[in-house]
Design an enzyme around this catalytic site. Sequence first.
Site, PDB file in Angstrom:
ATOM      1  N   ARG A 194       0.856  -1.184   0.000  1.00  0.00           N
ATOM      2  CA  ARG A 194       0.000   0.000   0.000  1.00  0.00           C
ATOM      3  C   ARG A 194       0.892   1.234   0.000  1.00  0.00           C
ATOM      4  O   ARG A 194       2.053   1.182   0.412  1.00  0.00           O
ATOM      5  CB  ARG A 194      -0.893   0.019   1.238  1.00  0.00           C
ATOM      6  CG  ARG A 194      -1.825  -1.181   1.372  1.00  0.00           C
ATOM      7  CD  ARG A 194      -2.614  -1.095   2.667  1.00  0.00           C
ATOM      8  NE  ARG A 194      -3.569  -2.189   2.821  1.00  0.00           N
ATOM      9  CZ  ARG A 194      -3.303  -3.334   3.452  1.00  0.00           C
ATOM     10  NH1 ARG A 194      -2.102  -3.526   3.988  1.00  0.00           N
ATOM     11  NH2 ARG A 194      -4.226  -4.281   3.545  1.00  0.00           N
ATOM     12  N   LYS A 218      -1.763  -2.662   7.997  1.00  0.00           N
ATOM     13  CA  LYS A 218      -2.886  -2.130   8.776  1.00  0.00           C
ATOM     14  C   LYS A 218      -2.977  -2.843  10.124  1.00  0.00           C
ATOM     15  O   LYS A 218      -2.781  -4.063  10.202  1.00  0.00           O
ATOM     16  CB  LYS A 218      -4.197  -2.318   8.006  1.00  0.00           C
ATOM     17  CG  LYS A 218      -4.360  -1.373   6.822  1.00  0.00           C
ATOM     18  CD  LYS A 218      -5.727  -1.541   6.193  1.00  0.00           C
ATOM     19  CE  LYS A 218      -5.964  -0.524   5.085  1.00  0.00           C
ATOM     20  NZ  LYS A 218      -7.307  -0.666   4.474  1.00  0.00           N
ATOM     21  N   HIS A 293      -2.593   3.072  -5.617  1.00  0.00           N
ATOM     22  CA  HIS A 293      -3.283   1.825  -5.298  1.00  0.00           C
ATOM     23  C   HIS A 293      -3.585   1.001  -6.540  1.00  0.00           C
ATOM     24  O   HIS A 293      -3.746  -0.225  -6.451  1.00  0.00           O
ATOM     25  CB  HIS A 293      -4.585   2.131  -4.546  1.00  0.00           C
ATOM     26  CG  HIS A 293      -4.913   1.110  -3.498  1.00  0.00           C
ATOM     27  ND1 HIS A 293      -4.157   0.938  -2.354  1.00  0.00           N
ATOM     28  CD2 HIS A 293      -5.907   0.181  -3.429  1.00  0.00           C
ATOM     29  CE1 HIS A 293      -4.680  -0.033  -1.621  1.00  0.00           C
ATOM     30  NE2 HIS A 293      -5.731  -0.514  -2.257  1.00  0.00           N
ATOM     31  N   ARG A 296      -0.996  -1.532  -6.999  1.00  0.00           N
ATOM     32  CA  ARG A 296      -1.245  -2.684  -6.104  1.00  0.00           C
ATOM     33  C   ARG A 296      -2.346  -3.578  -6.689  1.00  0.00           C
ATOM     34  O   ARG A 296      -2.231  -4.805  -6.665  1.00  0.00           O
ATOM     35  CB  ARG A 296      -1.620  -2.168  -4.726  1.00  0.00           C
ATOM     36  CG  ARG A 296      -2.009  -3.217  -3.701  1.00  0.00           C
ATOM     37  CD  ARG A 296      -2.207  -2.534  -2.349  1.00  0.00           C
ATOM     38  NE  ARG A 296      -3.115  -3.234  -1.463  1.00  0.00           N
ATOM     39  CZ  ARG A 296      -2.747  -4.140  -0.560  1.00  0.00           C
ATOM     40  NH1 ARG A 296      -1.475  -4.488  -0.466  1.00  0.00           N
ATOM     41  NH2 ARG A 296      -3.639  -4.714   0.233  1.00  0.00           N
ATOM     42  N   HIS A 319      -4.444  -9.011   3.322  1.00  0.00           N
ATOM     43  CA  HIS A 319      -5.895  -8.937   3.524  1.00  0.00           C
ATOM     44  C   HIS A 319      -6.297  -9.864   4.672  1.00  0.00           C
ATOM     45  O   HIS A 319      -5.915 -11.032   4.687  1.00  0.00           O
ATOM     46  CB  HIS A 319      -6.647  -9.360   2.256  1.00  0.00           C
ATOM     47  CG  HIS A 319      -6.616  -8.336   1.173  1.00  0.00           C
ATOM     48  ND1 HIS A 319      -6.909  -8.636  -0.144  1.00  0.00           N
ATOM     49  CD2 HIS A 319      -6.332  -7.005   1.203  1.00  0.00           C
ATOM     50  CE1 HIS A 319      -6.793  -7.540  -0.877  1.00  0.00           C
ATOM     51  NE2 HIS A 319      -6.453  -6.541  -0.079  1.00  0.00           N
ATOM     52  N   TYR A 328     -10.546  -9.389  -7.078  1.00  0.00           N
ATOM     53  CA  TYR A 328      -9.648  -9.403  -8.238  1.00  0.00           C
ATOM     54  C   TYR A 328      -9.985 -10.527  -9.208  1.00  0.00           C
ATOM     55  O   TYR A 328      -9.586 -10.480 -10.375  1.00  0.00           O
ATOM     56  CB  TYR A 328      -8.192  -9.533  -7.770  1.00  0.00           C
ATOM     57  CG  TYR A 328      -7.744  -8.358  -6.952  1.00  0.00           C
ATOM     58  CD1 TYR A 328      -7.512  -7.120  -7.536  1.00  0.00           C
ATOM     59  CD2 TYR A 328      -7.575  -8.476  -5.575  1.00  0.00           C
ATOM     60  CE1 TYR A 328      -7.120  -6.032  -6.770  1.00  0.00           C
ATOM     61  CE2 TYR A 328      -7.184  -7.397  -4.807  1.00  0.00           C
ATOM     62  CZ  TYR A 328      -6.964  -6.179  -5.417  1.00  0.00           C
ATOM     63  OH  TYR A 328      -6.579  -5.100  -4.654  1.00  0.00           O
TER      64      TYR A 328
END
Length: 344
Positions: A194, A218, A293, A296, A319, A328
């Site tokens: 990210r 994150k 992004h 990514r 994730h 995706y």
Amino acid sequence: MAVREIGTDKYQLDVSRGVGNRTRMVFYGSKAEAEKAYTYLKRQCDQEDGRQKKSYNNIGDLVNAHLEYEKLHKAHKTWEEKDRILRGPIMSMFRKMHFDFVYTSTIEAYKRKRVNDIGKKHRAINLELIYFSGFWKWAYQNGYCQTMPIKMSKLPYKRKPPKVLTKSECMAIFHNAGPHRQAMFLCLYHAGLRANEVMTLKRYNVDFTGCSITVIGKGDKTRTVPMTQTLSEAMKRHFSLMDDLISNPKTKVPWDETLAFPSLRTGKQLTDIRRPLWNAIEKAGILKKVTPHILRHSFATHMLEADADLRTIQELLGHEDIATTQVYTHVAINKKRTAVDLLE
């Protein structure tokens, strides 16, 4: 009245705790649920008065403490978004309530209210519920309520497939960027980082011996991403040039030498990498609207097209839920369908 109707399916619970001392809360639900909640609230207040426990806090009384906690444990942008949502739409309805009296009917009333407020922006309302649930979990873990967060069903939302670049477009961007930016953009595309993970990346987390990058993602979750040979060589070239800049006695920039990508102007942590990306895009003659992004997104999509395992891609992207990664597959299958259609 102990339970007073103040709106449609909206009641005020009023518990007298002596002269000049009372506890009032707002409750959303049916009359029967409100009376049940009142009985529970009165029992809790009586217990507190007898045992001299901490005051029976409304949700609004807890928001400052929760946000202070979140500020220490979340990325700044995430914290800003939580601060906006919890102090805004969440407090507008739940400020005078208590977590122990939030039922499924209460959440449904909130969703109806928000749909009336902002229309069919279901994704935004679902995010509000996620943050509210996290707030509730924190309150439970810290002893401010006795009930764990209830399951909150989300509003239907179909996420749009992410936009991606072709491999040739990605390479054109890298070829039109300087060595510092080239390494940065390759971290987005060849490692799937990210933008914030790139800007906060530390030099000591780049391992050339193991050919990998340790990423703090994150929620401070750590993951290890292998480097391609192209990325490894670009990072070595970038670090070598940075060492020359830092050791140059004519350079008066106070470098933060721990950062992998300090600002070439201030020496401190970058706050945005969109402008240098746009410069490379313009030089490459790409007319699409491109954000960091999207590189990514392209990383994940191109790996799926190469038949990489979805679970592996999930781990590489960091994730928490594989459903996030599955978006995706729509992009990849559309390209495969286009290829199959050539047989018509």
